[in-house]
Design a protein around this motif. Structure first.
Motif, mmCIF file in Angstrom:
data_model
loop_
_atom_site.group_PDB
_atom_site.id
_atom_site.type_symbol
_atom_site.label_atom_id
_atom_site.label_comp_id
_atom_site.label_asym_id
_atom_site.label_seq_id
_atom_site.Cartn_x
_atom_site.Cartn_y
_atom_site.Cartn_z
ATOM 1 N N LEU A 176 2.091 21.840 -16.106
ATOM 2 C CA LEU A 176 2.726 23.100 -15.744
ATOM 3 C C LEU A 176 3.860 23.469 -16.696
ATOM 4 C CD1 LEU A 176 2.836 22.573 -11.880
ATOM 5 C CD2 LEU A 176 1.363 24.174 -13.142
ATOM 6 N N GLY A 177 4.131 22.602 -17.679
ATOM 7 C CA GLY A 177 5.171 22.884 -18.663
ATOM 8 C C GLY A 177 6.571 22.540 -18.208
ATOM 9 N N ARG A 178 6.677 21.743 -17.166
ATOM 10 C CA ARG A 178 8.004 21.338 -16.689
ATOM 11 C C ARG A 178 8.426 20.063 -17.397
ATOM 12 N NH1 ARG A 178 7.432 22.527 -10.201
ATOM 13 N NH2 ARG A 178 6.607 24.622 -10.473
ATOM 14 N N LYS A 179 9.704 19.991 -17.725
ATOM 15 C CA LYS A 179 10.223 18.828 -18.434
ATOM 16 C C LYS A 179 11.532 18.377 -17.796
ATOM 17 C CE LYS A 179 8.051 19.856 -22.788
ATOM 18 N NZ LYS A 179 6.760 19.455 -22.328
ATOM 19 N N GLY A 180 11.917 17.146 -18.091
ATOM 20 C CA GLY A 180 13.205 16.627 -17.655
ATOM 21 C C GLY A 180 13.388 16.641 -16.155
ATOM 22 N N GLU A 181 14.527 17.185 -15.727
ATOM 23 C CA GLU A 181 14.868 17.195 -14.300
ATOM 24 C C GLU A 181 13.886 18.046 -13.496
ATOM 25 O OE1 GLU A 181 16.218 16.336 -10.754
ATOM 26 O OE2 GLU A 181 16.828 15.285 -12.574
ATOM 27 N N ALA A 182 13.364 19.100 -14.090
ATOM 28 C CA ALA A 182 12.378 19.939 -13.381
ATOM 29 C C ALA A 182 11.119 19.133 -13.083
ATOM 30 C CB ALA A 182 12.046 21.182 -14.202
ATOM 31 N N ALA A 183 10.711 18.282 -14.017
ATOM 32 C CA ALA A 183 9.533 17.429 -13.804
ATOM 33 C C ALA A 183 9.819 16.393 -12.722
ATOM 34 C CB ALA A 183 9.124 16.747 -15.110
ATOM 35 N N GLU A 184 10.997 15.795 -12.752
ATOM 36 C CA GLU A 184 11.373 14.809 -11.736
ATOM 37 C C GLU A 184 11.446 15.458 -10.351
ATOM 38 O OE1 GLU A 184 11.722 11.534 -11.812
ATOM 39 O OE2 GLU A 184 11.337 11.381 -13.956
ATOM 40 N N ALA A 185 11.992 16.662 -10.270
ATOM 41 C CA ALA A 185 12.079 17.370 -8.993
ATOM 42 C C ALA A 185 10.678 17.682 -8.458
ATOM 43 C CB ALA A 185 12.888 18.654 -9.154
ATOM 44 N N TYR A 186 9.782 18.083 -9.337
ATOM 45 C CA TYR A 186 8.411 18.363 -8.915
ATOM 46 C C TYR A 186 7.741 17.077 -8.414
ATOM 47 C CZ TYR A 186 3.618 19.968 -8.913
ATOM 48 O OH TYR A 186 2.338 20.277 -8.531
ATOM 49 N N ALA A 187 7.963 15.972 -9.110
ATOM 50 C CA ALA A 187 7.388 14.692 -8.676
ATOM 51 C C ALA A 187 7.895 14.320 -7.285
ATOM 52 C CB ALA A 187 7.715 13.596 -9.690
ATOM 53 N N ARG A 188 9.160 14.574 -7.009
ATOM 54 C CA ARG A 188 9.705 14.302 -5.672
ATOM 55 C C ARG A 188 9.036 15.185 -4.626
ATOM 56 N NH1 ARG A 188 14.429 13.709 -8.753
ATOM 57 N NH2 ARG A 188 15.097 15.841 -8.332
ATOM 58 N N GLN A 216 0.839 -1.200 0.000
ATOM 59 C CA GLN A 216 0.000 0.000 0.000
ATOM 60 C C GLN A 216 0.875 1.251 0.000
ATOM 61 O OE1 GLN A 216 -3.228 0.158 -0.382
ATOM 62 N NE2 GLN A 216 -3.492 2.330 -0.042
ATOM 63 N N PHE A 217 1.905 1.262 0.831
ATOM 64 C CA PHE A 217 2.828 2.394 0.892
ATOM 65 C C PHE A 217 3.516 2.601 -0.452
ATOM 66 C CE2 PHE A 217 7.142 3.986 1.472
ATOM 67 C CZ PHE A 217 6.896 5.206 2.085
ATOM 68 N N ARG A 218 4.001 1.520 -1.044
ATOM 69 C CA ARG A 218 4.691 1.610 -2.325
ATOM 70 C C ARG A 218 3.746 2.081 -3.431
ATOM 71 N NH1 ARG A 218 7.558 -3.739 -3.564
ATOM 72 N NH2 ARG A 218 8.329 -2.509 -5.313
ATOM 73 N N ALA A 219 2.497 1.604 -3.410
ATOM 74 C CA ALA A 219 1.516 2.020 -4.420
ATOM 75 C C ALA A 219 1.207 3.513 -4.291
ATOM 76 C CB ALA A 219 0.240 1.196 -4.300
ATOM 77 N N GLU A 220 1.065 3.990 -3.068
ATOM 78 C CA GLU A 220 0.782 5.415 -2.872
ATOM 79 C C GLU A 220 1.964 6.274 -3.281
ATOM 80 O OE1 GLU A 220 -0.593 5.913 1.141
ATOM 81 O OE2 GLU A 220 -2.474 4.858 0.705
ATOM 82 N N ALA A 221 3.174 5.847 -2.958
ATOM 83 C CA ALA A 221 4.361 6.599 -3.363
ATOM 84 C C ALA A 221 4.484 6.632 -4.882
ATOM 85 C CB ALA A 221 5.615 5.984 -2.736
ATOM 86 N N ARG A 222 4.216 5.503 -5.530
ATOM 87 C CA ARG A 222 4.285 5.460 -6.990
ATOM 88 C C ARG A 222 3.183 6.317 -7.597
ATOM 89 N NH1 ARG A 222 6.106 0.626 -10.705
ATOM 90 N NH2 ARG A 222 7.519 0.587 -8.939
ATOM 91 N N ARG A 223 1.983 6.246 -7.023
ATOM 92 C CA ARG A 223 0.884 7.088 -7.507
ATOM 93 C C ARG A 223 1.271 8.558 -7.405
ATOM 94 N NH1 ARG A 223 -3.653 8.623 -4.224
ATOM 95 N NH2 ARG A 223 -1.945 9.264 -2.873
ATOM 96 N N ASN A 224 1.889 8.932 -6.289
ATOM 97 C CA ASN A 224 2.284 10.322 -6.101
ATOM 98 C C ASN A 224 3.341 10.750 -7.117
ATOM 99 O OD1 ASN A 224 0.482 10.463 -4.004
ATOM 100 N ND2 ASN A 224 2.031 10.144 -2.424
ATOM 101 N N ARG A 225 4.251 9.853 -7.441
ATOM 102 C CA ARG A 225 5.257 10.171 -8.457
ATOM 103 C C ARG A 225 4.587 10.370 -9.808
ATOM 104 N NH1 ARG A 225 8.248 7.927 -12.404
ATOM 105 N NH2 ARG A 225 10.325 8.787 -12.722
ATOM 106 N N LEU A 226 3.706 9.436 -10.174
ATOM 107 C CA LEU A 226 2.992 9.560 -11.448
ATOM 108 C C LEU A 226 2.158 10.835 -11.479
ATOM 109 C CD1 LEU A 226 1.817 5.843 -11.871
ATOM 110 C CD2 LEU A 226 3.640 7.010 -13.161
ATOM 111 N N LEU A 227 1.515 11.152 -10.370
ATOM 112 C CA LEU A 227 0.714 12.378 -10.275
ATOM 113 C C LEU A 227 1.607 13.599 -10.437
ATOM 114 C CD1 LEU A 227 -2.144 13.523 -9.618
ATOM 115 C CD2 LEU A 227 -1.395 13.597 -7.230
ATOM 116 N N GLY A 228 2.759 13.567 -9.800
ATOM 117 C CA GLY A 228 3.703 14.678 -9.922
ATOM 118 C C GLY A 228 4.187 14.872 -11.342
ATOM 119 N N LEU A 229 4.473 13.778 -12.032
ATOM 120 C CA LEU A 229 4.915 13.886 -13.427
ATOM 121 C C LEU A 229 3.797 14.409 -14.318
ATOM 122 C CD1 LEU A 229 7.029 10.616 -13.741
ATOM 123 C CD2 LEU A 229 7.873 12.976 -13.579
#
Length: 104
Positions: free
Chosen positions: A41-53, A22-35
């Motif tokens: 928001l027009g963020r790409k590459g490392e900016a998109a990864e940083a936002y997902a974090r 459940q924890f892993r699924a929520e963390a993955r969902r949050n990453r996908l949501l962030g991306l």
């Protein structure tokens, strides 16, 4: 060890496994949501990864999904309504669970 002890141990192991998944699924969902939100928001590459974090970290403020929802709503509220954000969260949670099941 008795049969009862064996069953108790098995239930405890299953509970721990389910909680971890459940924890892993929520963390993955949050990453996908962030991306997804980063793309809107027009963020790409490392900016998109940083936002997902940042979205993943937002989930540690309180129990449940509301902290993540509020963070995304704060950033995307001018583009989407609450129902659209919640629907995307539900969709991505199902996708995250499916991805984890494929990995196991």
């Amino acid at each position: 060890m008795t049969l009862f002890d064996d069953r108790e141990h098995a239930f405890e192991a299953k509970f721990a496994h389910d909680a971890e998944m459940q924890f892993r699924a929520e963390a993955r969902r949050n990453r996908l949501l962030g991306l997804w939100a980063a793309e809107l928001l027009g963020r790409k590459g490392e900016a998109a990864e940083a936002y997902a974090r940042e979205i993943i970290k937002a989930d540690f403020h309180e129990a449940g999904d509301e902290d993540v929802f509020r963070r995304v709503q704060q950033d995307l509220g001018h583009l989407l309504d609450d129902a659209e954000i919640r629907a995307k969260m539900a969709e991505l949670k199902a996708e995250a669970k499916a991805q984890l099941l494929q990995e196991v």
